[in-house]
Write an enzyme that holds these catalytic residues in place. Structure first.
Site, PDB file in Angstrom:
ATOM      1  N   SER A  32       0.805  -1.226   0.000  1.00 26.47           N
ATOM      2  CA  SER A  32       0.000   0.000   0.000  1.00 26.47           C
ATOM      3  C   SER A  32       0.838   1.276   0.000  1.00 26.47           C
ATOM      4  O   SER A  32       0.305   2.347  -0.304  1.00 26.47           O
ATOM      5  CB  SER A  32      -0.945   0.017   1.203  1.00 26.47           C
ATOM      6  OG  SER A  32      -0.230   0.155   2.411  1.00 26.47           O
ATOM      7  N   LYS A  44       0.875   4.606   6.809  1.00 26.50           N
ATOM      8  CA  LYS A  44       0.327   5.490   5.776  1.00 26.50           C
ATOM      9  C   LYS A  44       0.994   6.863   5.887  1.00 26.50           C
ATOM     10  O   LYS A  44       1.728   7.146   6.822  1.00 26.50           O
ATOM     11  CB  LYS A  44      -1.194   5.661   5.929  1.00 26.50           C
ATOM     12  CG  LYS A  44      -2.001   4.373   6.008  1.00 26.50           C
ATOM     13  CD  LYS A  44      -1.995   3.579   4.719  1.00 26.50           C
ATOM     14  CE  LYS A  44      -2.790   2.281   4.862  1.00 26.50           C
ATOM     15  NZ  LYS A  44      -2.642   1.400   3.685  1.00 26.50           N
TER      16      LYS A  44
END
Length: 259
Positions: free
Chosen positions: A64, A137
């Site tokens: 990701s 993230k």
């Protein structure tokens, strides 16, 4: 006569010397073993304190954050700086699942020996057994920010200021929007809005708006800021937060754009 009387005394003296030498050797080995144990215990204690209060090691289980972070990269996370200086837009953060972000999983049973070894290695940063319970993230929205996707150029805006994320985004094509899904949010107090750099393959804040936390990450869930790739060696180096991307973003959302 003198020779007959003194001759038997020699072995006795030799025996005492040998016995004393044996005791000295045993004491020497015991002292050495004691020193080794002390050194190991101190090293483990220092490593534990560093891991608990300064830095932690994690590995990357998914793609990701490509191409900034690759699968199986091992990273160090700074736990102390954010506690005193807070976070900034662009920071790469590791955080505990706010609830519902990660799929439920069952761990196969492991032997006591394996558990003990894994726990010991985690104390010195050689194992990261809880990496699968955390996410990594990039911070896009800070508390109070109005974050919208997308403008006519396919860019995300933060407080009505468009940001050019081309320096770190992985997109299907160069002309692809910064997100395939539109969103329009105002970040609550003590929350963060986070997105993955591999924007079309990241289950981040956008995809968790139906969860109780509405896609926002509580600051208290953040373990710290990732700052260094330690493994593999050919990728060793510091991480770029690209703070310059957000330099023109005003600190607060214009009143007319706030929701």
């Amino acid at each position: 006569m003198t020779t007959e009387q003194t001759a038997p005394a020699a072995p006795a003296s030799s025996s005492r010397s040998g016995s004393a030498g044996g005791r000295d050797r045993r004491r020497g080995w015991l002292a050495f073993l004691r020193d080794v144990i002390i050194i190991v215990l101190v090293a483990v204690l220092v490593s534990f304190l560093v891991k608990t209060f300064l830095v932690r090691s994690f590995y990357i289980p998914s793609g990701s954050m490509e191409d900034t972070l690759l699968v199986n990269d091992r990273i160090l996370v700074d736990e102390i700086t954010p506690r005193f200086g807070g976070y900034e837009r662009g920071d790469i953060v590791v955080f505990r699942d706010p609830g519902g972000w990660l799929p439920a999983r069952t761990e196969p049973p492991r032997s006591v020996l394996v558990e003990a070894l894994d726990w010991t290695l985690s104390l010195v940063g050689l194992s990261a057994p809880d990496s699968d319970d955390h996410l990594v993230k990039r911070v896009i929205g800070m508390p109070g920010d109005h974050v919208v996707c997308c403008n006519d150029l396919g860019q995300i805006t933060v407080n009505d200021q468009a940001i050019d994320e081309s320096a770190y985004l992985k997109l299907p094509t160069p002309d692809s929007p910064a997100s395939a899904d539109d969103f329009d949010v105002v970040v609550p107090e003590d929350r963060l809005w986070v997105l993955g750099d591999n924007r079309y393959s990241s289950k981040d804040s956008r995809y968790n708006q139906d969860q109780p936390g509405k896609g926002f990450v509580p600051v208290e869930n953040v373990v710290g800021r990732a700052f260094l790739i330690t493994w593999p060696f050919d990728r060793f180096g510091t991480l770029d937060f690209h703070h310059e991307v957000f330099e023109s973003v005003p600190d607060e959302a214009p009143a007319e754009s706030s929701k």
